[in-house]
Scaffold this motif. Sequence first.
Motif, PDB file in Angstrom:
ATOM      1  N   GLY A   1       2.777  16.445   6.245  1.00 45.17           N
ATOM      2  CA  GLY A   1       2.401  16.971   7.552  1.00 45.17           C
ATOM      3  C   GLY A   1       1.505  15.992   8.288  1.00 45.17           C
ATOM      4  N   ASN A   2       0.294  16.441   8.614  1.00 46.18           N
ATOM      5  CA  ASN A   2      -0.657  15.607   9.357  1.00 46.18           C
ATOM      6  C   ASN A   2      -1.650  14.895   8.453  1.00 46.18           C
ATOM      7  N   THR A   3      -1.345  14.853   7.159  1.00 53.94           N
ATOM      8  CA  THR A   3      -2.226  14.189   6.190  1.00 53.94           C
ATOM      9  C   THR A   3      -1.451  13.090   5.481  1.00 53.94           C
ATOM     10  N   VAL A   4      -2.114  11.966   5.268  1.00 49.99           N
ATOM     11  CA  VAL A   4      -1.507  10.880   4.514  1.00 49.99           C
ATOM     12  C   VAL A   4      -2.456  10.514   3.380  1.00 49.99           C
ATOM     13  N   SER A   5      -1.943  10.582   2.164  1.00 53.68           N
ATOM     14  CA  SER A   5      -2.722  10.215   0.984  1.00 53.68           C
ATOM     15  C   SER A   5      -2.408   8.764   0.649  1.00 53.68           C
ATOM     16  N   MET A   6      -3.408   7.910   0.751  1.00 54.70           N
ATOM     17  CA  MET A   6      -3.235   6.496   0.415  1.00 54.70           C
ATOM     18  C   MET A   6      -3.587   6.349  -1.055  1.00 54.70           C
ATOM     19  N   ASN A   7      -2.547   6.073  -1.867  1.00 47.53           N
ATOM     20  CA  ASN A   7      -2.666   6.209  -3.309  1.00 47.53           C
ATOM     21  C   ASN A   7      -2.852   4.922  -4.085  1.00 47.53           C
ATOM     22  N   HIS A   8      -2.343   3.807  -3.572  1.00 49.89           N
ATOM     23  CA  HIS A   8      -2.387   2.594  -4.382  1.00 49.89           C
ATOM     24  C   HIS A   8      -2.166   1.365  -3.513  1.00 49.89           C
ATOM     25  N   VAL A   9      -3.002   0.355  -3.717  1.00 46.24           N
ATOM     26  CA  VAL A   9      -2.791  -0.953  -3.100  1.00 46.24           C
ATOM     27  C   VAL A   9      -2.539  -1.927  -4.236  1.00 46.24           C
ATOM     28  N   ARG A  10      -1.465  -2.704  -4.091  1.00 44.93           N
ATOM     29  CA  ARG A  10      -1.134  -3.684  -5.136  1.00 44.93           C
ATOM     30  C   ARG A  10      -0.897  -5.047  -4.501  1.00 44.93           C
ATOM     31  N   VAL A  11      -1.687  -6.020  -4.961  1.00 46.41           N
ATOM     32  CA  VAL A  11      -1.527  -7.414  -4.556  1.00 46.41           C
ATOM     33  C   VAL A  11      -1.429  -8.224  -5.843  1.00 46.41           C
TER      34      VAL A  11
ATOM     35  N   THR B   1      -4.608  -2.561   4.249  1.00 46.43           N
ATOM     36  CA  THR B   1      -5.369  -1.319   4.395  1.00 46.43           C
ATOM     37  C   THR B   1      -5.702  -1.063   5.854  1.00 46.43           C
ATOM     38  N   ARG B   2      -6.192  -2.074   6.559  1.00 43.47           N
ATOM     39  CA  ARG B   2      -6.512  -1.907   7.989  1.00 43.47           C
ATOM     40  C   ARG B   2      -5.254  -1.518   8.765  1.00 43.47           C
ATOM     41  N   TYR B   3      -4.150  -2.173   8.483  1.00 37.69           N
ATOM     42  CA  TYR B   3      -2.891  -1.882   9.167  1.00 37.69           C
ATOM     43  C   TYR B   3      -2.485  -0.426   8.945  1.00 37.69           C
ATOM     44  N   ALA B   4      -2.560   0.033   7.690  1.00 32.21           N
ATOM     45  CA  ALA B   4      -2.186   1.409   7.357  1.00 32.21           C
ATOM     46  C   ALA B   4      -3.118   2.422   8.022  1.00 32.21           C
ATOM     47  N   LEU B   5      -4.400   2.131   8.040  1.00 39.27           N
ATOM     48  CA  LEU B   5      -5.355   3.045   8.673  1.00 39.27           C
ATOM     49  C   LEU B   5      -5.177   3.069  10.184  1.00 39.27           C
ATOM     50  N   ASP B   6      -4.870   1.927  10.781  1.00 36.25           N
ATOM     51  CA  ASP B   6      -4.597   1.905  12.220  1.00 36.25           C
ATOM     52  C   ASP B   6      -3.349   2.722  12.536  1.00 36.25           C
ATOM     53  N   TRP B   7      -2.338   2.633  11.679  1.00 35.67           N
ATOM     54  CA  TRP B   7      -1.132   3.445  11.845  1.00 35.67           C
ATOM     55  C   TRP B   7      -1.489   4.923  11.784  1.00 35.67           C
ATOM     56  N   ALA B   8      -2.286   5.311  10.787  1.00 35.88           N
ATOM     57  CA  ALA B   8      -2.689   6.717  10.650  1.00 35.88           C
ATOM     58  C   ALA B   8      -3.446   7.182  11.891  1.00 35.88           C
TER      59      ALA B   8
ATOM     60  N   LEU C   1       0.895  -1.156   0.000  1.00 39.53           N
ATOM     61  CA  LEU C   1       0.000   0.000   0.000  1.00 39.53           C
ATOM     62  C   LEU C   1       0.931   1.203   0.000  1.00 39.53           C
ATOM     63  N   GLU C   2       0.863   1.992  -1.061  1.00 39.51           N
ATOM     64  CA  GLU C   2       1.729   3.161  -1.209  1.00 39.51           C
ATOM     65  C   GLU C   2       1.000   4.414  -0.732  1.00 39.51           C
TER      66      GLU C   2
ATOM     67  N   ASN D   1      -7.134   8.266  -1.962  1.00 37.47           N
ATOM     68  CA  ASN D   1      -7.017   8.401  -3.413  1.00 37.47           C
ATOM     69  C   ASN D   1      -7.190   7.063  -4.117  1.00 37.47           C
ATOM     70  N   CYS D   2      -6.835   6.000  -3.457  1.00 31.57           N
ATOM     71  CA  CYS D   2      -6.959   4.657  -4.027  1.00 31.57           C
ATOM     72  C   CYS D   2      -8.418   4.209  -3.939  1.00 31.57           C
ATOM     73  N   PRO D   3      -9.023   3.817  -5.056  1.00 29.16           N
ATOM     74  CA  PRO D   3     -10.418   3.366  -5.027  1.00 29.16           C
ATOM     75  C   PRO D   3     -10.638   2.188  -4.072  1.00 29.16           C
ATOM     76  N   TYR D   4      -9.666   1.297  -3.975  1.00 28.57           N
ATOM     77  CA  TYR D   4      -9.820   0.162  -3.056  1.00 28.57           C
ATOM     78  C   TYR D   4      -9.909   0.653  -1.615  1.00 28.57           C
ATOM     79  N   VAL D   5      -9.019   1.555  -1.218  1.00 32.70           N
ATOM     80  CA  VAL D   5      -9.028   2.087   0.144  1.00 32.70           C
ATOM     81  C   VAL D   5     -10.353   2.801   0.414  1.00 32.70           C
ATOM     82  N   ALA D   6     -10.826   3.590  -0.530  1.00 37.60           N
ATOM     83  CA  ALA D   6     -12.097   4.312  -0.356  1.00 37.60           C
ATOM     84  C   ALA D   6     -13.250   3.337  -0.152  1.00 37.60           C
ATOM     85  N   ARG D   7     -13.314   2.274  -0.966  1.00 39.98           N
ATOM     86  CA  ARG D   7     -14.382   1.273  -0.808  1.00 39.98           C
ATOM     87  C   ARG D   7     -14.248   0.516   0.512  1.00 39.98           C
TER      88      ARG D   7
END
Length: 92
Positions: A32-42, A56-63, A26-27, A73-79
């Motif tokens: 600053g205080n914003t993180v743009s999640m742009n792409h998940v590739r499996v 995705t859950r791991y990255a969001l928990d980190w945030a 997950l890229e 920004n990534c459609p997968y993350v948004a869904r």
Amino acid sequence: MSTIDIQHNEERQRFEALVDNQLCVLEYVRDGNTVSMNHVRVPEAVGGRGIAGEITRYALDWARDKGLRVVANCPYVARWIERHPEYEQLLT
């Protein structure tokens, strides 16, 4: 709890998991205080196992732990967030 070993590669701004010798990521871009999640590739070879969701859950928990706001920004993350409304408060 994650069933795969997910690593945070801060230098490359991504979360990584090596599954059956296939790199899943997950890229993101932090500003600053914003993180743009742009792409998940499996890779297809390991697809269908829920790996993208775990990363995705791991990255969001980190945030959340860092007090960051998220731009999905990534459609997968948004869904994924739509299906897990407990993470909606992270969105900008």
